[in-house]
Design a protein around this motif. Structure first.
Motif, mmCIF file in Angstrom:
data_model
loop_
_atom_site.group_PDB
_atom_site.id
_atom_site.type_symbol
_atom_site.label_atom_id
_atom_site.label_comp_id
_atom_site.label_asym_id
_atom_site.label_seq_id
_atom_site.Cartn_x
_atom_site.Cartn_y
_atom_site.Cartn_z
ATOM 1 N N ASN A 7 0.853 -1.188 0.000
ATOM 2 C CA ASN A 7 0.000 0.000 0.000
ATOM 3 C C ASN A 7 0.888 1.238 0.000
ATOM 4 O O ASN A 7 2.038 1.192 0.441
ATOM 5 C CB ASN A 7 -0.899 0.033 1.238
ATOM 6 C CG ASN A 7 -1.964 -1.039 1.193
ATOM 7 O OD1 ASN A 7 -2.509 -1.333 0.131
ATOM 8 N ND2 ASN A 7 -2.257 -1.639 2.339
ATOM 9 N N ILE A 8 0.348 2.353 -0.467
ATOM 10 C CA ILE A 8 1.083 3.609 -0.414
ATOM 11 C C ILE A 8 0.804 4.283 0.923
ATOM 12 O O ILE A 8 -0.334 4.620 1.233
ATOM 13 C CB ILE A 8 0.694 4.530 -1.584
ATOM 14 C CG1 ILE A 8 1.089 3.888 -2.908
ATOM 15 C CG2 ILE A 8 1.381 5.898 -1.431
ATOM 16 C CD1 ILE A 8 0.686 4.683 -4.129
ATOM 17 N N LYS A 9 1.857 4.483 1.707
ATOM 18 C CA LYS A 9 1.709 5.136 3.002
ATOM 19 C C LYS A 9 1.776 6.656 2.847
ATOM 20 O O LYS A 9 1.071 7.388 3.524
ATOM 21 C CB LYS A 9 2.792 4.660 3.964
ATOM 22 C CG LYS A 9 2.713 5.310 5.344
ATOM 23 C CD LYS A 9 3.754 4.742 6.271
ATOM 24 C CE LYS A 9 3.727 5.428 7.634
ATOM 25 N NZ LYS A 9 2.455 5.247 8.345
ATOM 26 N N GLY A 10 2.627 7.134 1.955
ATOM 27 C CA GLY A 10 2.741 8.575 1.763
ATOM 28 C C GLY A 10 4.024 8.940 1.053
ATOM 29 O O GLY A 10 4.786 8.078 0.619
ATOM 30 N N ILE A 11 4.249 10.235 0.942
ATOM 31 C CA ILE A 11 5.453 10.759 0.315
ATOM 32 C C ILE A 11 6.140 11.672 1.319
ATOM 33 O O ILE A 11 5.521 12.574 1.880
ATOM 34 C CB ILE A 11 5.127 11.539 -0.971
ATOM 35 C CG1 ILE A 11 4.457 10.617 -1.997
ATOM 36 C CG2 ILE A 11 6.398 12.147 -1.568
ATOM 37 C CD1 ILE A 11 3.957 11.329 -3.228
ATOM 38 N N SER A 12 7.417 11.425 1.545
ATOM 39 C CA SER A 12 8.186 12.241 2.476
ATOM 40 C C SER A 12 9.101 13.174 1.694
ATOM 41 O O SER A 12 9.755 12.754 0.737
ATOM 42 C CB SER A 12 9.008 11.345 3.404
ATOM 43 O OG SER A 12 9.857 12.113 4.224
ATOM 44 N N TYR A 13 9.126 14.439 2.122
ATOM 45 C CA TYR A 13 10.009 15.424 1.485
ATOM 46 C C TYR A 13 11.180 15.726 2.406
ATOM 47 O O TYR A 13 10.991 15.973 3.600
ATOM 48 C CB TYR A 13 9.238 16.711 1.186
ATOM 49 C CG TYR A 13 10.144 17.825 0.694
ATOM 50 C CD1 TYR A 13 10.695 17.760 -0.573
ATOM 51 C CD2 TYR A 13 10.451 18.899 1.523
ATOM 52 C CE1 TYR A 13 11.534 18.755 -1.015
ATOM 53 C CE2 TYR A 13 11.296 19.904 1.072
ATOM 54 C CZ TYR A 13 11.838 19.838 -0.202
ATOM 55 O OH TYR A 13 12.673 20.814 -0.632
ATOM 56 N N SER A 14 12.374 15.690 1.862
ATOM 57 C CA SER A 14 13.551 15.944 2.679
ATOM 58 C C SER A 14 13.687 17.429 2.978
ATOM 59 O O SER A 14 13.643 18.266 2.073
ATOM 60 C CB SER A 14 14.819 15.460 1.956
ATOM 61 O OG SER A 14 15.966 15.859 2.665
ATOM 62 N N GLN A 15 13.847 17.761 4.263
ATOM 63 C CA GLN A 15 14.023 19.151 4.668
ATOM 64 C C GLN A 15 15.442 19.636 4.397
ATOM 65 O O GLN A 15 15.696 20.837 4.344
ATOM 66 C CB GLN A 15 13.721 19.304 6.173
ATOM 67 C CG GLN A 15 12.307 18.899 6.555
ATOM 68 C CD GLN A 15 11.252 19.840 5.981
ATOM 69 O OE1 GLN A 15 11.508 21.020 5.814
ATOM 70 N NE2 GLN A 15 10.083 19.314 5.690
ATOM 71 N N THR A 16 16.361 18.702 4.215
ATOM 72 C CA THR A 16 17.768 19.091 4.072
ATOM 73 C C THR A 16 18.291 18.971 2.654
ATOM 74 O O THR A 16 19.285 19.595 2.304
ATOM 75 C CB THR A 16 18.645 18.224 4.994
ATOM 76 O OG1 THR A 16 18.465 16.845 4.653
ATOM 77 C CG2 THR A 16 18.272 18.435 6.448
ATOM 78 N N GLN A 17 17.620 18.159 1.823
ATOM 79 C CA GLN A 17 18.069 17.959 0.454
ATOM 80 C C GLN A 17 17.017 18.488 -0.515
ATOM 81 O O GLN A 17 15.922 17.974 -0.592
ATOM 82 C CB GLN A 17 18.314 16.465 0.180
ATOM 83 C CG GLN A 17 19.389 15.852 1.052
ATOM 84 C CD GLN A 17 20.760 16.363 0.721
ATOM 85 O OE1 GLN A 17 21.092 16.564 -0.451
ATOM 86 N NE2 GLN A 17 21.582 16.586 1.730
ATOM 87 N N ASN A 18 17.376 19.540 -1.268
ATOM 88 C CA ASN A 18 16.434 20.148 -2.204
ATOM 89 C C ASN A 18 15.930 19.140 -3.231
ATOM 90 O O ASN A 18 16.719 18.458 -3.888
ATOM 91 C CB ASN A 18 17.113 21.307 -2.940
ATOM 92 C CG ASN A 18 16.497 22.636 -2.582
ATOM 93 O OD1 ASN A 18 15.684 22.725 -1.664
ATOM 94 N ND2 ASN A 18 16.883 23.676 -3.293
ATOM 95 N N GLY A 19 14.616 19.063 -3.373
ATOM 96 C CA GLY A 19 14.028 18.218 -4.401
ATOM 97 C C GLY A 19 14.083 16.736 -4.101
ATOM 98 O O GLY A 19 13.894 15.923 -5.000
ATOM 99 N N ALA A 20 14.365 16.361 -2.862
ATOM 100 C CA ALA A 20 14.476 14.943 -2.512
ATOM 101 C C ALA A 20 13.146 14.434 -1.963
ATOM 102 O O ALA A 20 12.618 14.990 -1.013
ATOM 103 C CB ALA A 20 15.582 14.747 -1.479
ATOM 104 N N TYR A 21 12.638 13.368 -2.560
ATOM 105 C CA TYR A 21 11.385 12.768 -2.117
ATOM 106 C C TYR A 21 11.576 11.267 -1.923
ATOM 107 O O TYR A 21 12.348 10.634 -2.645
ATOM 108 C CB TYR A 21 10.275 12.977 -3.144
ATOM 109 C CG TYR A 21 9.880 14.422 -3.341
ATOM 110 C CD1 TYR A 21 8.796 14.967 -2.667
ATOM 111 C CD2 TYR A 21 10.599 15.240 -4.210
ATOM 112 C CE1 TYR A 21 8.434 16.286 -2.845
ATOM 113 C CE2 TYR A 21 10.237 16.566 -4.390
ATOM 114 C CZ TYR A 21 9.162 17.088 -3.711
ATOM 115 O OH TYR A 21 8.815 18.396 -3.881
ATOM 116 N N ALA A 22 10.870 10.724 -0.962
ATOM 117 C CA ALA A 22 10.845 9.267 -0.783
ATOM 118 C C ALA A 22 9.384 8.822 -0.781
ATOM 119 O O ALA A 22 8.586 9.303 0.015
ATOM 120 C CB ALA A 22 11.525 8.857 0.520
ATOM 121 N N LEU A 23 9.048 7.944 -1.696
ATOM 122 C CA LEU A 23 7.735 7.324 -1.724
ATOM 123 C C LEU A 23 7.775 6.140 -0.759
ATOM 124 O O LEU A 23 8.646 5.276 -0.862
ATOM 125 C CB LEU A 23 7.406 6.841 -3.132
ATOM 126 C CG LEU A 23 6.136 6.013 -3.295
ATOM 127 C CD1 LEU A 23 4.901 6.842 -2.991
ATOM 128 C CD2 LEU A 23 6.070 5.426 -4.702
#
Length: 209
Positions: A7-23
């Protein structure tokens, strides 16, 4: 090798790395999570598919693919994350037309963005989950569909060293605006195709409903 549904839990955006996302994908019948680093465009497309109330004025690439497939009666039956090599996930899209099944190679982020639009299940093999799955601290039940602060800190470490693309989403605080103002801002953001901002505004509206 047995398949495990995700299942998709969510998308996390990195506060320290510009444009970094983890699905973040979660094991349906277990506690493990499968984090997959994705680009900003794919993160936006997946977020829009998850947020049913945001409707782009023009179709995004994955929406266009869905419209094209519907026109020619092609159905995506499922997506399988079938391989992990040097930290890169490989996926297959299982399609069907006129009773004939075809397998199409795809980037995992694209495959998941399309799976959402076709309401198709997402699977991976147990061996991949054994190798790349991680245990993250669970959140309270009322927030089980959200990524917790503890989970975000773990994900920061996982994606901190990766090269990313595109720009960071808007982090504006919308709490000071009235519902009327928020709805007007939401319409404006969608019209301007600023979907990251629209998703943030929608989140603030949902908190008050």
């Amino acid at each position: 090798m047995s398949l495990v549904r995700l299942n998709i839990k969510g998308i996390s955006y990195s506060q320290t790395q510009n444009g970094a996302y983890a699905l973040i994908l979660s094991e349906m019948d277990g506690e493990r999570k499968l984090p997959i680093v994705i680009g900003a465009f794919e993160a936006q497309s997946i977020a829009i598919a998850l947020e049913k109330e945001i409707k782009p004025p023009r179709p995004l690439t994955h929406d266009l693919f869905k419209n094209f497939a519907d026109r020619f009666e092609i159905v995506i039956k499922q997506v399988i994350i079938h391989k992990l090599v040097d930290g890169v996930f490989y996926s297959s899209i299982i399609c069907e037309r006129d009773g004939l099944e075809e397998i199409v190679d795809a980037r995992t982020s694209d495959a998941i963005a399309l799976a959402l639009r076709f309401n198709a299940p997402i699977f991976t093999y147990k061996g991949i989950l054994d190798k790349a799955g991680i245990f993250l601290k669970t959140t309270p039940k009322k927030k089980k569909d959200k990524i917790s602060k503890d989970e975000e800190s773990v994900l920061e470490e996982l994606i901190g060293g990766e090269d990313k693309e595109s720009v960071a989403p808007s982090k504006q605080n919308f709490s000071k605006f009235s519902l009327k103002e928020l709805n007007e801002m939401l319409d404006e953001a969608v019209d301007n195709e600023d979907y990251e901002r629209a998703a943030s505004i929608r989140d603030e509206i949902s908190k008050r409903e």
